[in-house]
Design a protein around this motif. Sequence first.
Motif, PDB file in Angstrom:
ATOM      1  N   ILE A   1       0.842  -1.202   0.000  1.00 23.71           N
ATOM      2  CA  ILE A   1       0.000   0.000   0.000  1.00 23.71           C
ATOM      3  C   ILE A   1       0.873   1.246   0.000  1.00 23.71           C
ATOM      4  N   VAL A   2       1.924   1.250   0.818  1.00 23.21           N
ATOM      5  CA  VAL A   2       2.817   2.411   0.877  1.00 23.21           C
ATOM      6  C   VAL A   2       3.495   2.621  -0.471  1.00 23.21           C
ATOM      7  N   VAL A   3       3.974   1.550  -1.095  1.00 24.27           N
ATOM      8  CA  VAL A   3       4.633   1.666  -2.396  1.00 24.27           C
ATOM      9  C   VAL A   3       3.651   2.213  -3.434  1.00 24.27           C
ATOM     10  N   ALA A   4       2.415   1.712  -3.425  1.00 21.90           N
ATOM     11  CA  ALA A   4       1.411   2.182  -4.383  1.00 21.90           C
ATOM     12  C   ALA A   4       1.114   3.667  -4.180  1.00 21.90           C
ATOM     13  N   VAL A   5       0.947   4.108  -2.958  1.00 20.40           N
ATOM     14  CA  VAL A   5       0.662   5.513  -2.685  1.00 20.40           C
ATOM     15  C   VAL A   5       1.842   6.384  -3.112  1.00 20.40           C
ATOM     16  N   VAL A   6       3.048   5.928  -2.871  1.00 18.20           N
ATOM     17  CA  VAL A   6       4.228   6.696  -3.280  1.00 18.20           C
ATOM     18  C   VAL A   6       4.273   6.821  -4.798  1.00 18.20           C
ATOM     19  N   LEU A   7       3.990   5.736  -5.506  1.00 17.98           N
ATOM     20  CA  LEU A   7       3.994   5.785  -6.971  1.00 17.98           C
ATOM     21  C   LEU A   7       2.913   6.723  -7.501  1.00 17.98           C
ATOM     22  N   VAL A   8       1.714   6.656  -6.957  1.00 19.97           N
ATOM     23  CA  VAL A   8       0.627   7.537  -7.393  1.00 19.97           C
ATOM     24  C   VAL A   8       0.992   8.987  -7.126  1.00 19.97           C
ATOM     25  N   MET A   9       1.528   9.283  -5.937  1.00 19.24           N
ATOM     26  CA  MET A   9       1.910  10.659  -5.630  1.00 19.24           C
ATOM     27  C   MET A   9       3.046  11.132  -6.535  1.00 19.24           C
ATOM     28  N   ALA A  10       3.967  10.248  -6.870  1.00 19.64           N
ATOM     29  CA  ALA A  10       5.056  10.620  -7.780  1.00 19.64           C
ATOM     30  C   ALA A  10       4.498  10.976  -9.151  1.00 19.64           C
ATOM     31  N   LEU A  11       3.540  10.193  -9.638  1.00 21.56           N
ATOM     32  CA  LEU A  11       2.928  10.491 -10.930  1.00 21.56           C
ATOM     33  C   LEU A  11       2.146  11.802 -10.887  1.00 21.56           C
ATOM     34  N   VAL A  12       1.411  12.048  -9.811  1.00 22.66           N
ATOM     35  CA  VAL A  12       0.652  13.294  -9.676  1.00 22.66           C
ATOM     36  C   VAL A  12       1.604  14.490  -9.657  1.00 22.66           C
ATOM     37  N   LEU A  13       2.675  14.399  -8.872  1.00 23.85           N
ATOM     38  CA  LEU A  13       3.625  15.510  -8.804  1.00 23.85           C
ATOM     39  C   LEU A  13       4.363  15.701 -10.127  1.00 23.85           C
ATOM     40  N   TRP A  14       4.697  14.618 -10.810  1.00 23.82           N
ATOM     41  CA  TRP A  14       5.340  14.720 -12.126  1.00 23.82           C
ATOM     42  C   TRP A  14       4.397  15.417 -13.115  1.00 23.82           C
ATOM     43  N   GLY A  15       3.139  15.009 -13.110  1.00 21.78           N
ATOM     44  CA  GLY A  15       2.159  15.631 -13.995  1.00 21.78           C
ATOM     45  C   GLY A  15       1.972  17.103 -13.679  1.00 21.78           C
ATOM     46  N   LEU A  16       1.871  17.446 -12.409  1.00 19.69           N
ATOM     47  CA  LEU A  16       1.717  18.837 -12.004  1.00 19.69           C
ATOM     48  C   LEU A  16       2.949  19.655 -12.400  1.00 19.69           C
ATOM     49  N   ASP A  17       4.133  19.101 -12.205  1.00 25.81           N
ATOM     50  CA  ASP A  17       5.368  19.787 -12.584  1.00 25.81           C
ATOM     51  C   ASP A  17       5.418  20.016 -14.091  1.00 25.81           C
ATOM     52  N   THR A  18       5.046  18.998 -14.855  1.00 27.87           N
ATOM     53  CA  THR A  18       5.038  19.128 -16.309  1.00 27.87           C
ATOM     54  C   THR A  18       4.033  20.187 -16.748  1.00 27.87           C
ATOM     55  N   LEU A  19       2.841  20.168 -16.189  1.00 27.27           N
ATOM     56  CA  LEU A  19       1.808  21.138 -16.528  1.00 27.27           C
ATOM     57  C   LEU A  19       2.244  22.563 -16.198  1.00 27.27           C
ATOM     58  N   LEU A  20       2.764  22.765 -14.998  1.00 24.75           N
ATOM     59  CA  LEU A  20       3.211  24.100 -14.607  1.00 24.75           C
ATOM     60  C   LEU A  20       4.388  24.560 -15.460  1.00 24.75           C
ATOM     61  N   GLY A  21       5.285  23.648 -15.783  1.00 23.98           N
ATOM     62  CA  GLY A  21       6.401  23.990 -16.669  1.00 23.98           C
ATOM     63  C   GLY A  21       5.918  24.399 -18.044  1.00 23.98           C
ATOM     64  N   TRP A  22       4.916  23.719 -18.565  1.00 23.55           N
ATOM     65  CA  TRP A  22       4.353  24.047 -19.871  1.00 23.55           C
ATOM     66  C   TRP A  22       3.667  25.411 -19.835  1.00 23.55           C
ATOM     67  N   ILE A  23       2.896  25.660 -18.741  1.00 26.62           N
ATOM     68  CA  ILE A  23       2.220  26.953 -18.616  1.00 26.62           C
ATOM     69  C   ILE A  23       3.226  28.095 -18.549  1.00 26.62           C
ATOM     70  N   ILE A  24       4.273  27.939 -17.755  1.00 27.27           N
ATOM     71  CA  ILE A  24       5.300  28.979 -17.616  1.00 27.27           C
ATOM     72  C   ILE A  24       5.998  29.195 -18.962  1.00 27.27           C
ATOM     73  N   SER A  25       6.277  28.104 -19.685  1.00 25.79           N
ATOM     74  CA  SER A  25       6.980  28.255 -20.995  1.00 25.79           C
ATOM     75  C   SER A  25       6.093  29.002 -21.995  1.00 25.79           C
ATOM     76  N   GLN A  26       4.760  28.929 -21.870  1.00 24.45           N
ATOM     77  CA  GLN A  26       3.871  29.661 -22.760  1.00 24.45           C
ATOM     78  C   GLN A  26       3.960  31.167 -22.514  1.00 24.45           C
ATOM     79  N   PHE A  27       4.161  31.571 -21.249  1.00 21.84           N
ATOM     80  CA  PHE A  27       4.270  32.986 -20.937  1.00 21.84           C
ATOM     81  C   PHE A  27       5.625  33.543 -21.299  1.00 21.84           C
ATOM     82  N   ILE A  28       6.685  32.715 -21.138  1.00 26.34           N
ATOM     83  CA  ILE A  28       8.036  33.175 -21.413  1.00 26.34           C
ATOM     84  C   ILE A  28       8.305  33.209 -22.931  1.00 26.34           C
ATOM     85  N   GLY A  29       7.902  32.140 -23.618  1.00 23.12           N
ATOM     86  CA  GLY A  29       8.208  31.992 -25.044  1.00 23.12           C
ATOM     87  C   GLY A  29       7.352  32.782 -25.897  1.00 23.12           C
TER      88      GLY A  29
END
Length: 122
Positions: free
Chosen positions: A94-122
Amino acid sequence: MSTKAELYDDRLDVPKWIVVAIIVVAGVYGNHYFAAEPVLYRALALVVLGLVAGFVALQTSKGKAFWALLKEARIEIRKVVWPTRPETTQTTLIVVAVVLVMALVLWGLDTLLGWIISQFIG
C-alpha cells in the motif's frame, strides 16, 4: 528522605564520571598512539575500555536510572503486538502504491506548470 548511603553515592558520582572520561580519553589516545598495531588489537582494546567505562558509568545515580529505564523499555517491548508477515507485506505494498501515485501526480503537475510557464516566457 535520602539515606546516608544515597548521599555518599551521590558525592562519588563526580569522581566516577571523571574516571569514565579518563578511560575514554585513554582509549582515544591509545588508539592514535598504537596506530601501527593491527586494527583487531586496537578494536578489542577499545571494546574492553568501553565496557569498563560503561560499568563505571552504571555505578552512578544517572547510570542506575538509565539501567532501570532500559529494563522498563524491554518490558514494554514485550507487550507490543507485532504485525504478521501478511500484514507487513500488505502495508508495504500500500505504501509503495501511494508513493507511486503521488510521484505520478507531482510529475504531472510539474510538467503542466512547466508548460504553462513556458507559454508565458516563449
